[in-house]
Design a protein around this motif. Structure first.
Motif, PDB file in Angstrom:
ATOM      1  N   ALA A 154      31.286 -83.352 -25.121  1.00 15.63           N
ATOM      2  CA  ALA A 154      29.992 -82.688 -25.303  1.00 15.63           C
ATOM      3  C   ALA A 154      29.824 -81.497 -24.372  1.00 15.63           C
ATOM      4  O   ALA A 154      29.037 -80.591 -24.661  1.00 15.63           O
ATOM      5  CB  ALA A 154      28.854 -83.691 -25.075  1.00 15.63           C
ATOM      6  N   GLU A 168      30.255 -78.296 -26.026  1.00 17.21           N
ATOM      7  CA  GLU A 168      29.138 -77.884 -26.872  1.00 17.21           C
ATOM      8  C   GLU A 168      28.133 -77.023 -26.108  1.00 17.21           C
ATOM      9  O   GLU A 168      27.436 -76.197 -26.708  1.00 17.21           O
ATOM     10  CB  GLU A 168      28.416 -79.121 -27.433  1.00 17.21           C
ATOM     11  CG  GLU A 168      29.201 -79.903 -28.450  1.00 17.21           C
ATOM     12  CD  GLU A 168      29.216 -79.205 -29.806  1.00 17.21           C
ATOM     13  OE1 GLU A 168      28.151 -78.766 -30.269  1.00 17.21           O
ATOM     14  OE2 GLU A 168      30.308 -79.086 -30.385  1.00 17.21           O
ATOM     15  N   TRP A 169      28.047 -77.214 -24.793  1.00 21.08           N
ATOM     16  CA  TRP A 169      26.978 -76.596 -24.020  1.00 21.08           C
ATOM     17  C   TRP A 169      27.468 -75.633 -22.945  1.00 21.08           C
ATOM     18  O   TRP A 169      26.674 -75.145 -22.145  1.00 21.08           O
ATOM     19  CB  TRP A 169      26.126 -77.694 -23.381  1.00 21.08           C
ATOM     20  CG  TRP A 169      25.438 -78.529 -24.417  1.00 21.08           C
ATOM     21  CD1 TRP A 169      25.813 -79.753 -24.868  1.00 21.08           C
ATOM     22  CD2 TRP A 169      24.272 -78.176 -25.160  1.00 21.08           C
ATOM     23  NE1 TRP A 169      24.957 -80.202 -25.840  1.00 21.08           N
ATOM     24  CE2 TRP A 169      23.995 -79.251 -26.040  1.00 21.08           C
ATOM     25  CE3 TRP A 169      23.421 -77.055 -25.170  1.00 21.08           C
ATOM     26  CZ2 TRP A 169      22.910 -79.227 -26.911  1.00 21.08           C
ATOM     27  CZ3 TRP A 169      22.345 -77.044 -26.037  1.00 21.08           C
ATOM     28  CH2 TRP A 169      22.093 -78.116 -26.891  1.00 21.08           C
ATOM     29  N   SER A 173      17.651 -70.674 -20.677  1.00 16.96           N
ATOM     30  CA  SER A 173      18.703 -71.416 -21.380  1.00 16.96           C
ATOM     31  C   SER A 173      19.918 -71.667 -20.505  1.00 16.96           C
ATOM     32  O   SER A 173      20.741 -72.536 -20.811  1.00 16.96           O
ATOM     33  CB  SER A 173      19.138 -70.652 -22.638  1.00 16.96           C
ATOM     34  OG  SER A 173      19.675 -69.387 -22.285  1.00 16.96           O
ATOM     35  N   LEU A 204      20.918 -79.920 -18.128  1.00 15.76           N
ATOM     36  CA  LEU A 204      21.013 -80.550 -19.442  1.00 15.76           C
ATOM     37  C   LEU A 204      21.514 -81.986 -19.323  1.00 15.76           C
ATOM     38  O   LEU A 204      22.412 -82.279 -18.536  1.00 15.76           O
ATOM     39  CB  LEU A 204      21.973 -79.744 -20.315  1.00 15.76           C
ATOM     40  CG  LEU A 204      22.178 -80.272 -21.730  1.00 15.76           C
ATOM     41  CD1 LEU A 204      21.018 -79.863 -22.621  1.00 15.76           C
ATOM     42  CD2 LEU A 204      23.484 -79.751 -22.317  1.00 15.76           C
ATOM     43  N   ASP A 205      20.946 -82.881 -20.112  1.00 12.54           N
ATOM     44  CA  ASP A 205      21.373 -84.282 -20.143  1.00 12.54           C
ATOM     45  C   ASP A 205      22.302 -84.482 -21.335  1.00 12.54           C
ATOM     46  O   ASP A 205      21.865 -84.498 -22.489  1.00 12.54           O
ATOM     47  CB  ASP A 205      20.152 -85.206 -20.264  1.00 12.54           C
ATOM     48  CG  ASP A 205      20.529 -86.678 -20.157  1.00 12.54           C
ATOM     49  OD1 ASP A 205      21.739 -86.993 -20.140  1.00 12.54           O
ATOM     50  OD2 ASP A 205      19.609 -87.517 -20.097  1.00 12.54           O
ATOM     51  N   THR A 251      21.716 -87.352 -24.028  1.00  8.48           N
ATOM     52  CA  THR A 251      20.698 -87.216 -25.073  1.00  8.48           C
ATOM     53  C   THR A 251      20.940 -85.996 -25.956  1.00  8.48           C
ATOM     54  O   THR A 251      20.254 -85.809 -26.956  1.00  8.48           O
ATOM     55  CB  THR A 251      19.293 -87.111 -24.460  1.00  8.48           C
ATOM     56  OG1 THR A 251      19.244 -85.979 -23.575  1.00  8.48           O
ATOM     57  CG2 THR A 251      18.963 -88.363 -23.660  1.00  8.48           C
ATOM     58  N   SER A 252      21.905 -85.155 -25.575  1.00  6.49           N
ATOM     59  CA  SER A 252      22.166 -83.922 -26.338  1.00  6.49           C
ATOM     60  C   SER A 252      23.672 -83.720 -26.527  1.00  6.49           C
ATOM     61  O   SER A 252      24.243 -82.765 -26.010  1.00  6.49           O
ATOM     62  CB  SER A 252      21.570 -82.713 -25.608  1.00  6.49           C
ATOM     63  OG  SER A 252      20.203 -82.884 -25.348  1.00  6.49           O
ATOM     64  N   LYS A 275      25.274 -82.833 -29.166  1.00  7.03           N
ATOM     65  CA  LYS A 275      25.600 -81.757 -30.097  1.00  7.03           C
ATOM     66  C   LYS A 275      24.703 -80.550 -29.853  1.00  7.03           C
ATOM     67  O   LYS A 275      23.547 -80.689 -29.460  1.00  7.03           O
ATOM     68  CB  LYS A 275      25.435 -82.229 -31.549  1.00  7.03           C
ATOM     69  CG  LYS A 275      26.512 -83.196 -32.004  1.00  7.03           C
ATOM     70  CD  LYS A 275      27.875 -82.513 -32.095  1.00  7.03           C
ATOM     71  CE  LYS A 275      28.949 -83.453 -32.597  1.00  7.03           C
ATOM     72  NZ  LYS A 275      30.275 -82.793 -32.653  1.00  7.03           N
ATOM     73  N   ASN A 276      25.263 -79.373 -30.096  1.00  6.51           N
ATOM     74  CA  ASN A 276      24.545 -78.117 -29.933  1.00  6.51           C
ATOM     75  C   ASN A 276      24.567 -77.382 -31.267  1.00  6.51           C
ATOM     76  O   ASN A 276      25.633 -77.032 -31.771  1.00  6.51           O
ATOM     77  CB  ASN A 276      25.219 -77.277 -28.839  1.00  6.51           C
ATOM     78  CG  ASN A 276      24.505 -75.970 -28.581  1.00  6.51           C
ATOM     79  OD1 ASN A 276      23.465 -75.677 -29.173  1.00  6.51           O
ATOM     80  ND2 ASN A 276      25.048 -75.171 -27.691  1.00  6.51           N
ATOM     81  N   GLU A 277      23.388 -77.129 -31.838  1.00  2.00           N
ATOM     82  CA  GLU A 277      23.321 -76.485 -33.146  1.00  2.00           C
ATOM     83  C   GLU A 277      23.581 -74.985 -33.067  1.00  2.00           C
ATOM     84  O   GLU A 277      23.907 -74.357 -34.067  1.00  2.00           O
ATOM     85  CB  GLU A 277      21.944 -76.738 -33.781  1.00  2.00           C
ATOM     86  CG  GLU A 277      21.637 -78.205 -34.039  1.00  2.00           C
ATOM     87  CD  GLU A 277      22.674 -78.865 -34.925  1.00  2.00           C
ATOM     88  OE1 GLU A 277      23.139 -78.225 -35.885  1.00  2.00           O
ATOM     89  OE2 GLU A 277      23.042 -80.034 -34.656  1.00  2.00           O
TER      90      GLU A 277
END
Length: 285
Positions: A107, A110-111, A156, A205-206, A209-210, A212-214
């Motif tokens: 993950a 993703e971020w 962000s 960012l956690d 709980t996240s 995936k990143n759209e």
């Protein structure tokens, strides 16, 4: 450290008109090894090896073992299991249980957002072919210090690093221990790229709980006057293209050098061309 970024016209227009640098999320990259673990670092990050060891050595019955001996051993095994479960692994987003490493570590890709630059004082013919595929493309020159000073973080992203990429073997090599290492490393076959990487992320960012990143990436505001030292036009560009690039810079109120690629230089074949080039030489040449 002089760095370059090769881009087609739409990307250059976006950079100039939005005054923002686009950073793609790492999971969008074609190389599946980017942002991944080496063999050694998988064993350091995941709890799977420890659980297998406990299962084989502590849970299965042993020959000639009495009931009391087995009960005592299983009690000790529970304590060891509890200790294993409490282990954490480190990421740029904080610490997470090693039991979740195989789910949460991917993950990170993703971020984590990246902009890739080539480190060199001179143009690179291979980079023109790879990243200036459109004949009407450009290369912008900057430095790592100028780039970092000119970028503005926002809500962000609260973290930004500019690092030289390390080229490794994911089977035999290991990371140094920094949580950022997997994301500034590439497989050795890509060493010719001599990449310097802008890496940005939101450390708060956690991941649990996240996962995936759209979004495909993000735009970070930049001071173009500080970032861009000069713009070089592709050696394969149409004759009119250089004037288009100059007009784009003028409309954006950017006072920049727009140069032809040195690859386009005509051979020194007579006295007139030699004299012409001699006049354009820099004082220290």
């Amino acid at each position: 450290m002089i760095i370059q970024r090769y881009m087609d016209l739409p990307k250059f227009v976006s950079l100039v008109q939005t005054r923002s640098l686009y950073l793609a999320k790492m999971s969008a990259f074609e190389d599946a090894l980017e942002g991944g673990l080496t063999v050694d670092d998988f064993f350091k990050t995941s709890n799977a090896p420890a659980h297998i060891d406990l299962a084989i050595n502590d849970i299965w019955p042993r020959a000639a073992e009495t009931a009391d001996e087995r009960a005592s051993r299983l009690e000790s095994s529970k304590s060891a299991q509890s200790e294993v479960t409490e282990r954490q692994f480190q990421t740029p987003f904080g610490s997470y249980p090693r039991d979740d490493a195989e789910r949460l570590f991917p993950a990170c890709r993703e971020w984590i957002y990246v902009s890739c630059w080539h480190q060199s004082e001179h143009e690179c013919a291979a980079m023109w072919r790879l990243y200036g595929r459109d004949k009407n493309s450009v290369c912008i020159f900057s430095t790592d210090e100028q780039l970092k000073a000119a970028m503005a973080l926002d809500s962000s992203c609260d973290s930004l690093e500019i690092e030289q990429v390390k080229y490794i073997c994911h089977i035999n090599d290991s990371f140094s221990g920094s949580p950022l290492d997997p994301f500034i490393s590439k497989s050795k076959p890509y060493a010719f790229e001599r990449e310097t990487r802008v890496v940005a992320w939101n450390s708060g960012l956690d991941l649990s709980t996240s996962p995936k990143n759209e979004k495909s990436g993000l735009l970070l505001e930049v001071n173009l006057g500080k970032i861009i030292q000069k713009v070089v036009v592709s050696p394969h560009a149409d004759p009119w293209f250089k004037n288009i690039v100059k007009k784009l810079c003028e409309d954006a109120r950017l006072s920049l050098e727009v140069e032809d690629s040195v690859i386009r230089m005509e051979p020194v074949s007579d006295i007139y061309r030699a004299m012409s080039y001699n006049q354009s030489r820099k004082p220290d040449a």
